[in-house]
Design a protein around this motif. Structure first.
Motif, PDB file in Angstrom:
ATOM      1  N   VAL A  44       0.872  -1.161   0.000  1.00 41.46           N
ATOM      2  CA  VAL A  44       0.000   0.000   0.000  1.00 41.46           C
ATOM      3  C   VAL A  44       0.915   1.219   0.000  1.00 41.46           C
ATOM      4  N   LEU A  45       0.812   2.025  -1.056  1.00 42.49           N
ATOM      5  CA  LEU A  45       1.694   3.174  -1.239  1.00 42.49           C
ATOM      6  C   LEU A  45       0.935   4.474  -1.035  1.00 42.49           C
ATOM      7  N   THR A  46       1.669   5.519  -0.685  1.00 43.87           N
ATOM      8  CA  THR A  46       1.118   6.866  -0.756  1.00 43.87           C
ATOM      9  C   THR A  46       1.256   7.320  -2.200  1.00 43.87           C
ATOM     10  N   PHE A  47       0.141   7.316  -2.909  1.00 46.08           N
ATOM     11  CA  PHE A  47       0.144   7.626  -4.342  1.00 46.08           C
ATOM     12  C   PHE A  47       0.301   9.127  -4.581  1.00 46.08           C
ATOM     13  N   VAL A  48      -0.420   9.932  -3.804  1.00 44.32           N
ATOM     14  CA  VAL A  48      -0.334  11.384  -3.901  1.00 44.32           C
ATOM     15  C   VAL A  48      -0.299  11.962  -2.495  1.00 44.32           C
ATOM     16  N   SER A  49       0.583  12.931  -2.256  1.00 46.85           N
ATOM     17  CA  SER A  49       0.651  13.591  -0.951  1.00 46.85           C
ATOM     18  C   SER A  49       1.055  15.043  -1.156  1.00 46.85           C
ATOM     19  N   TYR A  50       0.205  15.965  -0.685  1.00 46.77           N
ATOM     20  CA  TYR A  50       0.555  17.375  -0.807  1.00 46.77           C
ATOM     21  C   TYR A  50      -0.223  18.216   0.201  1.00 46.77           C
ATOM     22  N   ASP A  51       0.347  19.356   0.538  1.00 46.46           N
ATOM     23  CA  ASP A  51      -0.293  20.370   1.368  1.00 46.46           C
ATOM     24  C   ASP A  51      -0.164  21.702   0.631  1.00 46.46           C
ATOM     25  N   LYS A  52      -1.272  22.390   0.460  1.00 46.91           N
ATOM     26  CA  LYS A  52      -1.227  23.685  -0.215  1.00 46.91           C
ATOM     27  C   LYS A  52      -2.447  24.503   0.187  1.00 46.91           C
ATOM     28  N   ASN A  85      -7.427  25.320   2.533  1.00 49.66           N
ATOM     29  CA  ASN A  85      -6.214  24.609   2.934  1.00 49.66           C
ATOM     30  C   ASN A  85      -6.376  23.127   2.619  1.00 49.66           C
ATOM     31  N   TYR A  86      -5.564  22.629   1.696  1.00 55.23           N
ATOM     32  CA  TYR A  86      -5.636  21.228   1.298  1.00 55.23           C
ATOM     33  C   TYR A  86      -4.553  20.424   2.012  1.00 55.23           C
ATOM     34  N   SER A  87      -4.950  19.320   2.621  1.00 51.86           N
ATOM     35  CA  SER A  87      -4.009  18.349   3.173  1.00 51.86           C
ATOM     36  C   SER A  87      -4.438  16.993   2.638  1.00 51.86           C
ATOM     37  N   VAL A  88      -3.764  16.530   1.609  1.00 51.30           N
ATOM     38  CA  VAL A  88      -4.232  15.373   0.833  1.00 51.30           C
ATOM     39  C   VAL A  88      -3.168  14.278   0.806  1.00 51.30           C
ATOM     40  N   GLU A 145     -11.744   8.207  -7.730  1.00 54.11           N
ATOM     41  CA  GLU A 145     -13.020   8.848  -8.078  1.00 54.11           C
ATOM     42  C   GLU A 145     -13.621   9.542  -6.862  1.00 54.11           C
ATOM     43  N   LYS A 146     -13.555   8.883  -5.697  1.00 50.22           N
ATOM     44  CA  LYS A 146     -14.089   9.494  -4.475  1.00 50.22           C
ATOM     45  C   LYS A 146     -13.292  10.736  -4.089  1.00 50.22           C
ATOM     46  N   VAL A 147     -11.982  10.678  -4.249  1.00 54.27           N
ATOM     47  CA  VAL A 147     -11.144  11.842  -3.939  1.00 54.27           C
ATOM     48  C   VAL A 147     -11.484  13.003  -4.866  1.00 54.27           C
ATOM     49  N   ILE A 153      -9.445  17.736   3.777  1.00 51.92           N
ATOM     50  CA  ILE A 153      -8.524  16.680   4.212  1.00 51.92           C
ATOM     51  C   ILE A 153      -8.848  15.363   3.510  1.00 51.92           C
ATOM     52  N   VAL A 154      -7.800  14.688   3.062  1.00 54.39           N
ATOM     53  CA  VAL A 154      -7.890  13.300   2.602  1.00 54.39           C
ATOM     54  C   VAL A 154      -6.727  12.553   3.258  1.00 54.39           C
ATOM     55  N   ASP A 155      -7.010  11.452   3.918  1.00 55.55           N
ATOM     56  CA  ASP A 155      -5.951  10.699   4.591  1.00 55.55           C
ATOM     57  C   ASP A 155      -6.366   9.235   4.692  1.00 55.55           C
TER      58      ASP A 155
END
Length: 276
Positions: free
Chosen positions: A81-89, A95-98, A119-121, A157-159
């Motif tokens: 299980v990988l972190t496919f996308v990770s960013y804060d901006k 304020n996005y924390s994804v 799709e849900k994201v 937030i997405v986590d």
């Protein structure tokens, strides 16, 4: 002095083995090869360091650059299980924390799950932007001023969290939330058997009487603090079915998970009930 001269003559008269020349040449070749290996490794190290620096910079610039920025191995070689996308901006007062997971496996199930998560994201991010824009328009339409608006922000937030992993299975929960004047949070459970290419069910974990076992376990826990939950006639808990969300705890016990306000007031949060 005489002894030194005798030693010199003895040294010069010593026969040179025929294989010495080939050994010397071989030593030179080995030395050259080792030096070339060190040079290649040095080039690879600098190249890797440059890639890491580019990746770190990219996390704050482009979400897509952050693919596989972090890896959490579930088991060696079979799936991860990988972190496919990770960013804060921050953009337009949002304020996005994804942090989005991806199941890395040679499996049709993994492909299906990854597509569903993405799709849900996408839907979550689009809805958050729409909600914020609608709130802003309503704020100014009802007499709000720029000065009053200043400083208002929305958190999106997405986590995810891996709850359980074994040689063949993984259970994780993806959380998507909005935080502003009102708050929204949604949790989705994924319970996967990657070698059998299927989702894990409560029947797999509890046997053919899984519904009765689960319902009794939840009702028993609700009865301990009934004031925390809605009564059945008011929309409270009645029974477990195929749509009941659950994750697998670290010790292998399934835990039923209900949405906020689903069977209890918001003050109760997200009710969870171990079923083992």
């Amino acid at each position: 002095m005489k002894k030194l001269e005798e030693a010199r003559r003895a040294y010069e008269s010593t026969p040179i083995p025929e294989e010495l020349s080939s050994r010397v040449e071989e030593g030179i070749r080995q030395g050259r090869s080792a030096r070339q290996r060190r040079q290649r490794l040095r080039r690879r190290w600098f190249s890797a360091a440059a890639c890491v620096m580019l990746l770190i910079a990219g996390l704050n610039v482009s979400p897509t650059v952050a693919q596989a920025a972090a890896e959490v191995p579930v088991i060696g070689g079979l799936f991860r299980v990988l972190t496919f996308v990770s960013y804060d901006k921050t953009e337009d007062d949002i304020n996005y924390s994804v942090t989005v997971p991806e199941v890395d496996a040679e499996s049709a199930l993994a492909e299906t799950v990854n597509k569903a998560i993405q799709e849900k994201v996408d839907q979550h991010l689009a809805k958050a932007q729409q909600d914020w824009e609608a709130y802003r328009e309503a704020f100014f339409a009802t007499g709000g001023t720029e000065e009053q608006w200043a400083g208002r922000q929305m958190d999106v937030i997405v986590d995810y969290e891996i709850k359980f992993r074994s040689d063949t299975e993984v259970s994780f929960v993806v959380t998507m939330a909005e935080g502003w004047v009102s708050a929204m949070e949604e949790r989705t459970c994924y319970n996967l058997n990657l070698t059998e290419n299927r989702e894990i069910t409560l029947e797999d974990l509890l046997g053919e009487n899984w519904a009765e076992i689960s319902t009794a376990a939840i009702q028993r826990q609700i009865d301990e603090e009934p004031q925390k939950y809605f009564a059945p006639e008011d929309g409270g808990f009645t029974a477990v079915d195929e749509n009941t969300a659950f994750y697998i705890r670290e010790d292998g016990v399934p835990v039923a998970l209900f949405a906020k306000y689903e069977i209890a007031p918001g003050s109760t949060g997200f009710p969870e009930f171990p079923l083992g």
